[in-house]
Scaffold this active site. Structure first.
Site, mmCIF file in Angstrom:
data_model
loop_
_atom_site.group_PDB
_atom_site.id
_atom_site.type_symbol
_atom_site.label_atom_id
_atom_site.label_comp_id
_atom_site.label_asym_id
_atom_site.label_seq_id
_atom_site.Cartn_x
_atom_site.Cartn_y
_atom_site.Cartn_z
ATOM 1 N N SER A 145 -1.442 39.780 70.600
ATOM 2 C CA SER A 145 -0.128 39.755 70.526
ATOM 3 C C SER A 145 0.666 41.036 70.137
ATOM 4 O O SER A 145 0.625 41.779 71.389
ATOM 5 C CB SER A 145 0.020 38.924 68.809
ATOM 6 N N ASP A 223 0.321 27.833 71.549
ATOM 7 C CA ASP A 223 0.728 29.106 70.635
ATOM 8 C C ASP A 223 1.996 28.792 70.372
ATOM 9 O O ASP A 223 2.924 28.692 71.146
ATOM 10 C CB ASP A 223 0.416 30.204 71.527
ATOM 11 N N HIS A 256 -2.229 30.614 68.182
ATOM 12 C CA HIS A 256 -1.732 32.195 68.268
ATOM 13 C C HIS A 256 -2.934 32.770 67.294
ATOM 14 O O HIS A 256 -3.072 33.897 67.089
ATOM 15 C CB HIS A 256 -0.840 32.281 67.721
HETATM 16 N N1 LIG Z 1 3.243 35.653 59.593
HETATM 17 C C1 LIG Z 1 3.832 35.522 60.621
HETATM 18 C C2 LIG Z 1 2.957 35.589 61.837
HETATM 19 C C3 LIG Z 1 2.189 36.796 61.829
HETATM 20 C C4 LIG Z 1 1.110 36.528 62.776
HETATM 21 O O1 LIG Z 1 0.904 35.362 63.420
HETATM 22 N N2 LIG Z 1 0.224 37.380 62.937
HETATM 23 C C5 LIG Z 1 -0.754 37.316 63.733
HETATM 24 C C6 LIG Z 1 -0.611 38.400 64.767
HETATM 25 S S1 LIG Z 1 0.889 38.465 65.567
HETATM 26 C C7 LIG Z 1 -2.229 37.670 63.108
HETATM 27 O O2 LIG Z 1 -3.181 38.051 63.782
HETATM 28 N N3 LIG Z 1 -2.287 37.487 61.706
HETATM 29 C C8 LIG Z 1 -3.277 37.817 60.958
HETATM 30 C C9 LIG Z 1 -4.459 36.845 61.049
HETATM 31 O O3 LIG Z 1 -4.371 35.791 61.392
HETATM 32 O O4 LIG Z 1 -5.515 37.247 60.374
HETATM 33 C C10 LIG Z 1 4.681 34.194 60.651
HETATM 34 O O5 LIG Z 1 4.524 33.613 59.632
HETATM 35 O O6 LIG Z 1 5.154 33.937 61.442
#
Ligand SMILES: N[C@@H](CCC(=O)N[C@@H](CS)C(=O)NCC(=O)O)C(=O)O
Length: 278
Positions: A145, A223, A256
């Site tokens: 991402s 995604d 995602h």
């Molecule tokens: N928290 C955000 C999305 C954030 C998100 O999806 N982060 C991804 C990277 S873009 C991630 O790796 N999150 C941490 C995880 O899953 O451990 C939302 O609520 O829309």
């Protein structure tokens, strides 16, 4: 450097270190996986850049990359996603400030004092890793991402630095999507001409064919951010025009999350091994 944690993991070791970064002007934490030593050849390094809201631990604990990294003899270096600490500027949104450094060098107040993740990852961290660990100079880079964006821009802006680059669900065209526009407005200001230097699609279109490196991207077709934020087809079109060696795989039914990353990380490690271990 201060060792915060060490764990045996498969035939290698998972460690977590803290150090003072002169580039970022704050203390930083990174994770590293060291594969078992084999003969006298130091292992190459794969840098992993995580996405929004992450730190160095998301990939270390959720991707399940260590078993294959141990087998292949690849060091994994997992940096944080932004500068950290009480003196570092932040924002209430999850997509700006701490946890959302976007792997660039900020030019605008209040961000410019600490937000220089590009210089940190291009220069300071690799120099530190080379000095502190027995590793080869050969390295590759990958990410997810926002971190996929980071991996792609680091590779595109530094021909010859990496043997190969890969990404999961990368933000390929940040100048044209809400996450990138919000972050670039804050970090770089409203003059959009300065944004192009941090956009993979723009960088690829301006690239020299001789500097192209093997590139693998995986994207889940369910995604939730695909249509609004990611749009890998825009990069695929840039790759077609420049004959950049990009393999874009659309993975049916994947979202995602780190469940997606865990499902294909072995492919990415074996892809990088082909180029790192030549
Ligand atoms: N928290 C955000 C999305 C954030 C998100 O999806 N982060 C991804 C990277 S873009 C991630 O790796 N999150 C941490 C995880 O899953 O451990 C939302 O609520 O829309």
């Amino acid at each position: 450097m201060e060792l915060l944690e060490e764990h045996r993991c498969f035939e290698g070791w998972q460690q977590r270190w803290r150090h003072d970064s002169s580039t970022l002007n704050c203390a930083m934490t990174f994770s590293i996986f060291l594969p078992p030593p084999r003969d006298n050849t130091p292992p190459p390094v794969l840098y992993w850049l995580s996405g929004l809201t992450c730190n160095d631990e998301n990939f270390a604990t959720k991707a399940g990359a260590q078993r294959v990294a141990a087998e292949l003899g690849i060091v994994l270096v997992m940096p944080d996603t932004s500068p950290r600490g009480d003196n570092v500027a932040d924002d209430e949104g999850y997509d700006l400030g701490k946890g959302a450094g976007f792997y660039l060098n900020a030019t605008q107040a209040p961000w410019a004092a600490h937000y220089r993740m590009y210089d940190y990852l291009r220069d300071e961290l690799p120099t530190l890793i080379q000095a502190q660990f027995n590793v080869a100079e050969r390295s590759a880079i990958s990410g997810h991402s926002m971190g996929g964006h980071g991996a792609l821009i680091l590779a595109l802006k530094n021909p010859g630095k990496y043997t190969s680059v890969s990404a999961f669900a990368p933000i390929v065209n940040p100048t044209r999507v809400p996450w990138g526009q919000k972050a670039f407005s804050a970090y770089l200001g409203e003059d959009k001409s300065s944004w192009q230097a941090w956009d993979s699609c723009a960088l690829m279109l301006a690239s020299d064919a001789a500097s192209a490196i093997p590139t693998l991207i995986d994207q889940g077709d369910t995604d939730q951010f695909l249509a609004d934020q990611l749009q890998p087809a825009v990069l695929a079109e840039a790759a077609r025009q420049t004959q950049w060696p990009l393999t874009l795989r659309i993975q049916s039914g994947f979202d995602h999350s780190y469940w997606f990353i865990a499902s294909f990380i072995e492919d990415h490690l074996r892809f990088h091994a082909q180029h790192l271990l030549k």
